[in-house]
Write an enzyme that holds these catalytic residues in place. Sequence first.
Site, PDB file in Angstrom:
ATOM      1  N   GLY A 215      -4.626  -1.118   6.375  1.00 38.02           N
ATOM      2  CA  GLY A 215      -4.706   0.282   5.990  1.00 38.02           C
ATOM      3  C   GLY A 215      -3.362   0.869   5.600  1.00 38.02           C
ATOM      4  O   GLY A 215      -2.420   0.138   5.310  1.00 38.02           O
TER       5      GLY A 215
ATOM      6  N   HIS B 169      -1.501  -2.773  -2.120  1.00 40.40           N
ATOM      7  CA  HIS B 169      -2.889  -3.096  -1.743  1.00 40.40           C
ATOM      8  C   HIS B 169      -3.819  -2.920  -2.947  1.00 40.40           C
ATOM      9  O   HIS B 169      -4.718  -3.739  -3.179  1.00 40.40           O
ATOM     10  CB  HIS B 169      -3.366  -2.183  -0.610  1.00 40.40           C
ATOM     11  CG  HIS B 169      -2.593  -2.299   0.667  1.00 40.40           C
ATOM     12  ND1 HIS B 169      -1.780  -1.295   1.140  1.00 40.40           N
ATOM     13  CD2 HIS B 169      -2.507  -3.299   1.582  1.00 40.40           C
ATOM     14  CE1 HIS B 169      -1.236  -1.657   2.296  1.00 40.40           C
ATOM     15  NE2 HIS B 169      -1.652  -2.881   2.588  1.00 40.40           N
TER      16      HIS B 169
HETATM   17  P1  PAJ Z   1      -1.030  -5.365   5.318  1.00 38.94           P
HETATM   18  O1  PAJ Z   1       0.406  -5.298   5.672  1.00 38.94           O
HETATM   19  O2  PAJ Z   1      -1.826  -4.105   5.264  1.00 38.94           O
HETATM   20  O3  PAJ Z   1      -1.141  -6.075   3.925  1.00 38.94           O
HETATM   21  C1  PAJ Z   1      -2.401  -6.389   3.369  1.00 38.94           C
HETATM   22  C2  PAJ Z   1      -2.173  -7.250   2.149  1.00 38.94           C
HETATM   23  O4  PAJ Z   1      -1.448  -6.502   1.169  1.00 38.94           O
HETATM   24  C3  PAJ Z   1      -1.329  -8.495   2.453  1.00 38.94           C
HETATM   25  O5  PAJ Z   1      -1.867  -9.628   1.795  1.00 38.94           O
HETATM   26  C4  PAJ Z   1       0.040  -8.119   1.915  1.00 38.94           C
HETATM   27  O6  PAJ Z   1       0.823  -9.232   1.517  1.00 38.94           O
HETATM   28  C5  PAJ Z   1      -0.353  -7.268   0.718  1.00 38.94           C
HETATM   29  N1  PAJ Z   1       0.761  -6.391   0.318  1.00 38.94           N
HETATM   30  C6  PAJ Z   1       1.445  -5.529   1.112  1.00 38.94           C
HETATM   31  N2  PAJ Z   1       2.441  -4.944   0.416  1.00 38.94           N
HETATM   32  C7  PAJ Z   1       2.382  -5.459  -0.839  1.00 38.94           C
HETATM   33  C8  PAJ Z   1       3.160  -5.261  -2.027  1.00 38.94           C
HETATM   34  N3  PAJ Z   1       4.199  -4.421  -2.067  1.00 38.94           N
HETATM   35  N4  PAJ Z   1       2.815  -5.953  -3.127  1.00 38.94           N
HETATM   36  C9  PAJ Z   1       1.759  -6.828  -3.096  1.00 38.94           C
HETATM   37  N5  PAJ Z   1       0.994  -7.050  -2.012  1.00 38.94           N
HETATM   38  C10 PAJ Z   1       1.297  -6.378  -0.905  1.00 38.94           C
HETATM   39  O7  PAJ Z   1      -0.742  -8.291   5.815  1.00 38.94           O
HETATM   40  C11 PAJ Z   1      -1.470  -7.647   6.553  1.00 38.94           C
HETATM   41  O8  PAJ Z   1      -1.802  -6.339   6.349  1.00 38.94           O
HETATM   42  C12 PAJ Z   1      -2.104  -8.251   7.815  1.00 38.94           C
HETATM   43  O9  PAJ Z   1      -1.245  -9.219   8.343  1.00 38.94           O
HETATM   44  C13 PAJ Z   1      -3.506  -8.850   7.544  1.00 38.94           C
HETATM   45  C14 PAJ Z   1      -3.458 -10.016   6.564  1.00 38.94           C
HETATM   46  C15 PAJ Z   1      -4.470  -7.767   7.040  1.00 38.94           C
HETATM   47  C16 PAJ Z   1      -4.085  -9.393   8.881  1.00 38.94           C
HETATM   48  O10 PAJ Z   1      -4.149  -8.400   9.840  1.00 38.94           O
END
Ligand code: PAJ
Length: 301
Positions: A51, A57
């Site tokens: 979230g 995202h």
């Molecule tokens: P979260 O930090 O919310 O990230 C969800 C997804 O969005 C991840 O795959 C992350 O690599 C990607 N993401 C975040 N910031 C990004 C950006 N600036 N550019 C591209 N993609 C981005 O990662 C997680 O949540 C958790 O560890 C999760 C996999 C949901 C397990 O709880």
Amino acid sequence: MKPRPVGDLSSTRPPSKTAAMDVVATNAQVRASVAAARSRGLTIALIPTMGALHAGHISLIDAARDAFRVVSIYVNPTQFGPTEDFARYPRTIDADCAVCRQAGADLVFAPADSEIYPPGEQTRVRPGPLADTLCGPFRPGHFEGVCTVVAKLFNIVQPDVAYFGQKDAQQALIIRRMVIDLAMPLCIEICPIVREPDGLAMSSRNAFLTPEDRARAICLYRALWVARDMLTAGGSNPGRITAAMRAVIAEHADIKVDYLSIVDAANLRPMESLAGKILIAGAIRVGKTRLIDNMILELPR
Ligand code: PAJ
């Protein structure tokens, strides 16, 4: 009646996704919704998130545009250490649902804790040595928590494909490994890092930065560029390159470096000779906020 043009493929047009986005909280509801989409011939895509959604995202939701898109929103307690920011992690579920709807998601799965960790639960998915480097030593148990929740989400949603960001390069590699090792029947797609106009990698944790910290946080991206420039100019000494990166961060006395590393992008191991696909990665602490970033570089062999 109009003649059917030659080559008209309307009979093979993919199923359309017209229904409004649902928000559900139980495993049973997700399963029912996904089963209905699958029976309409749709591919199922899962975008796991915690979230506080931002453009990073949204890029993952966009990348899955041809599929029935399930976005999970769950701040997973088991991937936070006892001194980490679980309690203060931003929780903005209403705004997140609006973002998902706007981005064209088909289903938001925002589970209660008891759906993911049922009473009496005790099973964990433990990753191998890929989790022992980079962020691993600074966040003991973190990747075990990630693998455990992601494996559960895969089992609940049963997607054909799941989307992850290159922003969390180590996480993406560990999950790819888990899917192969545990014979999970889905594909993993890894999407590029989305950045703010000045280059700062988008992150839900950027919301914690004060204006002064936000201005200084960009030094991590600058350090990655210093390494990249040295490598493309033929620099071949990893120690010298990471020292130059450290010097960039050291301009800010109160920013702490967790690590700045140059590793093999395929296995995260230190490299004997800098050639092929290289990952330049770093983690810093700005105030109470931990930030990570990375770049992949392909050097001639
Ligand atoms: P979260 O930090 O919310 O990230 C969800 C997804 O969005 C991840 O795959 C992350 O690599 C990607 N993401 C975040 N910031 C990004 C950006 N600036 N550019 C591209 N993609 C981005 O990662 C997680 O949540 C958790 O560890 C999760 C996999 C949901 C397990 O709880």
